[in-house]
Motif scaffolding. Sequence first.
Motif, mmCIF file in Angstrom:
data_model
loop_
_atom_site.group_PDB
_atom_site.id
_atom_site.type_symbol
_atom_site.label_atom_id
_atom_site.label_comp_id
_atom_site.label_asym_id
_atom_site.label_seq_id
_atom_site.Cartn_x
_atom_site.Cartn_y
_atom_site.Cartn_z
ATOM 1 N N UNK A 1 68.001 59.163 8.162
ATOM 2 C CA UNK A 1 67.146 59.493 7.019
ATOM 3 C C UNK A 1 67.167 61.002 6.823
ATOM 4 N N UNK A 2 67.684 61.441 5.677
ATOM 5 C CA UNK A 2 67.775 62.863 5.363
ATOM 6 C C UNK A 2 66.674 63.235 4.383
ATOM 7 N N UNK A 3 65.936 64.284 4.705
ATOM 8 C CA UNK A 3 64.823 64.705 3.857
ATOM 9 C C UNK A 3 64.940 66.177 3.510
ATOM 10 N N UNK A 4 64.534 66.505 2.311
ATOM 11 C CA UNK A 4 64.341 67.906 1.959
ATOM 12 C C UNK A 4 63.248 67.976 0.915
ATOM 13 N N UNK A 5 62.580 69.089 0.871
ATOM 14 C CA UNK A 5 61.478 69.250 -0.067
ATOM 15 C C UNK A 5 60.397 70.104 0.557
ATOM 16 N N UNK A 6 59.250 70.149 -0.081
ATOM 17 C CA UNK A 6 58.135 70.898 0.497
ATOM 18 C C UNK A 6 57.756 70.320 1.864
ATOM 19 N N UNK B 1 66.468 73.571 1.559
ATOM 20 C CA UNK B 1 67.142 72.534 2.325
ATOM 21 C C UNK B 1 68.067 71.667 1.497
ATOM 22 N N UNK B 2 67.960 71.741 0.175
ATOM 23 C CA UNK B 2 68.773 70.866 -0.670
ATOM 24 C C UNK B 2 70.247 71.280 -0.660
ATOM 25 N N UNK B 3 70.534 72.560 -0.499
ATOM 26 C CA UNK B 3 71.922 73.020 -0.530
ATOM 27 C C UNK B 3 72.746 72.436 0.612
ATOM 28 N N UNK B 4 72.292 72.513 1.868
ATOM 29 C CA UNK B 4 73.085 71.874 2.934
ATOM 30 C C UNK B 4 73.124 70.350 2.783
ATOM 31 N N UNK B 5 72.050 69.759 2.314
ATOM 32 C CA UNK B 5 72.040 68.322 2.094
ATOM 33 C C UNK B 5 73.092 67.932 1.062
#
Length: 115
Positions: free
Chosen positions: A81-86, A2-6
């Motif tokens: 609020x944008x989140x990415x991670x496990x 998810x970090x790439x689109x973020x």
Amino acid sequence: SGITPLLSVVTQTLKKRTDKTRFILLAIKCPLEEQLEKLQNTYDSGRFSVQFLKGGRENLDSTISGYLETFAIKPTQQIGCLLCGPVAFMQYVIRLLKKQGHSRHNIHAFGFDDR
């Protein structure tokens, strides 16, 4: 991941000097840590801040709450609020944000959707 689109969303928005959108990213074990730090240093206007959370889960609640308070992140329609991670991390942060009064509609978790 998810970090790439973020990263793409943040980068494109920060390039628009007239756009006043602020991004605050809380991350754990991020594979693009160097790129995010470089982005933060490039746009030092306070529009992008990244905090890499270290340590165990026992300090997560106070760390995240303190970080949101420091940057005056109050629940409003204008805050996304944008989140990415496990998944477990995102679920935890979503619960914390909702507890603080943020609408689930304004919380976007990349690669995870429980709506």
